[in-house]
Design a protein around this motif. Structure first.
Motif, PDB file in Angstrom:
ATOM      1  N   PRO A   1       0.908  -1.332   0.148  1.00 45.93           N
ATOM      2  CA  PRO A   1      -0.135   0.025  -0.366  1.00 45.93           C
ATOM      3  C   PRO A   1       0.788   1.383  -0.033  1.00 45.93           C
ATOM      4  O   PRO A   1       0.398   2.164  -0.606  1.00 45.93           O
ATOM      5  N   ALA A   2       2.004   1.177   0.900  1.00 45.79           N
ATOM      6  CA  ALA A   2       2.750   2.513   0.876  1.00 45.79           C
ATOM      7  C   ALA A   2       3.526   2.631  -0.593  1.00 45.79           C
ATOM      8  O   ALA A   2       3.524   3.630  -1.146  1.00 45.79           O
ATOM      9  N   ALA A   3       3.831   1.384  -1.242  1.00 43.60           N
ATOM     10  CA  ALA A   3       4.521   1.540  -2.642  1.00 43.60           C
ATOM     11  C   ALA A   3       3.514   2.170  -3.536  1.00 43.60           C
ATOM     12  O   ALA A   3       3.898   2.962  -4.447  1.00 43.60           O
ATOM     13  N   ARG A   4       2.099   1.733  -3.387  1.00 49.72           N
ATOM     14  CA  ARG A   4       1.315   2.206  -4.609  1.00 49.72           C
ATOM     15  C   ARG A   4       1.019   3.539  -4.231  1.00 49.72           C
ATOM     16  O   ARG A   4       1.083   4.408  -5.256  1.00 49.72           O
ATOM     17  N   ALA A   5       1.005   4.085  -2.778  1.00 43.06           N
ATOM     18  CA  ALA A   5       0.697   5.445  -2.770  1.00 43.06           C
ATOM     19  C   ALA A   5       2.068   6.315  -3.325  1.00 43.06           C
ATOM     20  O   ALA A   5       1.926   7.548  -3.756  1.00 43.06           O
ATOM     21  N   LEU A   6       3.265   5.811  -2.961  1.00 37.60           N
ATOM     22  CA  LEU A   6       4.253   6.608  -3.310  1.00 37.60           C
ATOM     23  C   LEU A   6       4.364   6.454  -4.873  1.00 37.60           C
ATOM     24  O   LEU A   6       4.570   7.821  -5.621  1.00 37.60           O
ATOM     25  N   ALA A   7       4.320   5.538  -5.737  1.00 36.11           N
ATOM     26  CA  ALA A   7       4.204   5.451  -7.093  1.00 36.11           C
ATOM     27  C   ALA A   7       3.214   6.743  -7.547  1.00 36.11           C
ATOM     28  O   ALA A   7       3.730   7.298  -8.711  1.00 36.11           O
ATOM     29  N   ALA A   8       2.030   6.665  -7.060  1.00 38.49           N
ATOM     30  CA  ALA A   8       0.927   7.542  -7.527  1.00 38.49           C
ATOM     31  C   ALA A   8       1.463   9.065  -7.361  1.00 38.49           C
ATOM     32  O   ALA A   8       1.201   9.806  -8.339  1.00 38.49           O
ATOM     33  N   ARG A   9       2.105   9.415  -6.295  1.00 43.04           N
ATOM     34  CA  ARG A   9       2.465  10.598  -5.822  1.00 43.04           C
ATOM     35  C   ARG A   9       3.701  11.081  -6.686  1.00 43.04           C
ATOM     36  O   ARG A   9       3.592  12.368  -7.176  1.00 43.04           O
ATOM     37  N   LEU A  10       4.471  10.430  -7.031  1.00 46.37           N
ATOM     38  CA  LEU A  10       5.741  10.684  -7.718  1.00 46.37           C
ATOM     39  C   LEU A  10       5.231  10.610  -9.226  1.00 46.37           C
ATOM     40  O   LEU A  10       5.729  11.649  -9.974  1.00 46.37           O
ATOM     41  N   VAL A  11       4.394   9.904  -9.880  1.00 47.33           N
ATOM     42  CA  VAL A  11       3.956   9.977 -11.183  1.00 47.33           C
ATOM     43  C   VAL A  11       3.117  11.353 -11.368  1.00 47.33           C
ATOM     44  O   VAL A  11       3.395  12.227 -12.254  1.00 47.33           O
TER      45      VAL A  11
END
Length: 470
Positions: free
Chosen positions: A51-61
């Protein structure tokens, strides 16, 4: 943003599987009144929490690709059908989380809207490397087209199916023109890799990723007009000027300029100056004399480009013997007080310079390295066998060889690339290494100081500070 993708969407750095920790593959969708896009994303980060990886990917993109325009973000596994049409816009994000409080980051990523996100801000600024597959070029045989401009004092040798060709003989006037180049995706390399930019052409031939399609000679006025039109069409009107080194033919110079502009995701106008190198490893003395005889031509070119680009709008990358031409041209511009040309220079990169160290420190640096001038960055190595041999033949160590001394001349920034994996000669690390290309990206595209580029480590000595790759 589409303009950026069309112009130069390419690999800024190779991020091998597992290099940054665990790999997560997602489909990220962003929507707002301005955009509605889906992107295939691989996040490479030292995270165990999906879940943290998903949130980080979305924010970075959203930050790095969509310029924070997406108001709603959704993340799904990569096999989601919503990403079927996004095959031409695949992105890998390598994130350095060393020293980052994972728990605090997870809390921060859950905060909605414009709430302060200092950890994410730091990651975006200097802890993330991005590698893109070029838009619209995912299948074998598909290509990305690049337009380059050139200036040369080589003599024309003929006209063929690919247009004008230039030899190694010296001309008395500056010739100008345009090059159409392509980068081709092969089955073995659907993700573009930084090639050996500064190797001889044979290193490029097996994959045929880069090809010169046509060379068109132009008179001075049409050449200036086309560059001005291209500058007017981009959001940041900048020129990237590449000056090649020893044993490089005209076509080699074009190939390396195309690859460099693509690897750096450069969004302005790429230009290369090709002085009359013989293109042979056995012609060192002849190349040295041709380089010295070409200074006046490069000075004239810098004056022309300054008029087109304006103040602080020209970035220069010079390699090996090309630094002999560049540094002497810059020294003469200062001596002659040619203000417009000098004021136009923004970033100057001296890559493995084959320049006498004593002459640089005593004659060139006092004129060129001034606080009111461009920022100058030196990349050097203690394992550069080519420069070691050059110094032995010419009875004086070279500026790019730091085996015996690290040049520390303020305000120049010196980067020690000794630790970078390279080829046998150790002279090609700028094109061989994703590490160096990534650092060049943060220098030329983001304008970051060395202390803010996370792959660099400061080294303090009695003579001053320099940086080396971790």
């Amino acid at each position: 943003m589409k303009k950026v993708l069309i112009l130069f969407v390419a690999a800024l750095a190779v991020i091998p599987p597992g290099a940054w920790g665990r790999d997560f593959d997602f489909c990220v969708r962003g929507a707002s009144t301005e955009i509605s896009q889906a992107l295939r994303v691989r996040l490479a980060a030292d995270l165990e929490d999906e879940p943290a990886a998903r949130a980080l990917a979305a924010r970075l993109v959203n930050r790095l690709v969509w310029e924070s325009k997406a108001e709603r973000l959704a993340v799904r596994p990569d096999e989601a059908q919503v990403c079927a049409d996004a095959a031409g816009e695949r992105v890998t994000l390598g994130v350095n989380l060393q020293g980052v409080d994972r728990a605090a980051l997870a809390v921060e990523l859950q905060q909605p809207g414009p709430a302060a996100k200092p950890l994410l801000d730091a990651i975006v600024a200097s802890r993330t490397e991005i590698s893109r597959l070029m838009s619209g070029a995912t299948k074998e045989g598909s290509v990305q087209s690049l337009r380059l401009f050139y200036a040369t004092n080589r003599v024309v040798t003929g006209q063929g199916a690919a247009g004008t060709s230039y030899g190694a003989a010296r001309g008395q006037v500056l010739a100008r023109g345009r090059v159409e180049a392509t980068l081709q995706v092969t089955a073995a390399s659907k993700w573009l890799r930084p090639l050996a930019l500064f190797r001889i052409q044979s290193a490029l031939e097996p994959s045929k990723l880069v090809r010169v399609r046509r060379v068109t000679a132009l008179a001075a006025d049409p050449w200036r007009k086309e560059i001005a039109q291209m500058l007017a069409a981009v959001e940041q009107p900048r020129i990237l000027l590449f000056v090649h080194g020893f044993a490089v033919s005209f076509e080699d110079a074009a190939l390396r300029t195309a690859q460099l502009a693509s690897d750096l995701g450069f969004e302005g106008v790429p230009v290369f100056y090709s002085w009359p190198s013989q293109g042979r490893l056995t012609a060192y003395v002849a190349d040295k004399e041709s380089a010295r005889a070409s200074v006046r031509h490069l000075k004239a070119l810098l004056g022309e480009l300054a008029v087109l680009a304006g103040p602080a709008a020209i970035d220069i990358v010079a390699h090996s013997m090309g630094n002999e031409v560049l540094l002497e041209a810059m020294r003469e511009l200062r001596l002659e007080a040619v203000a417009p040309a000098w004021a136009s220079l923004h970033e100057v990169v001296l890559a493995a310079p084959d320049v006498d160290l004593e002459r640089f420190e005593q004659d060139i640096a006092p004129r060129v390295l001034i606080k009111a001038g461009p920022r100058v960055t030196l990349y050097a190595s203690a394992k550069d066998l080519a420069l070691d041999v050059s110094g032995w033949k010419q009875y004086g160590p070279r500026l790019g060889d730091i085996a015996h001394k690290v040049p520390l001349v303020a305000p120049m920034h010196t980067i020690d690339a000794t630790a970078v994996k390279t080829n046998f000669l150790g002279h090609s690390y700028y094109g061989d290494s994703a590490t160096v290309l990534s650092d060049l990206f943060y220098l030329l595209r983001a304008g970051l100081e060395p202390e803010k580029r996370f792959r660099l480590q400061a080294v303090d000595t009695a003579a001053g500070r320099y940086w080396r790759f971790k």
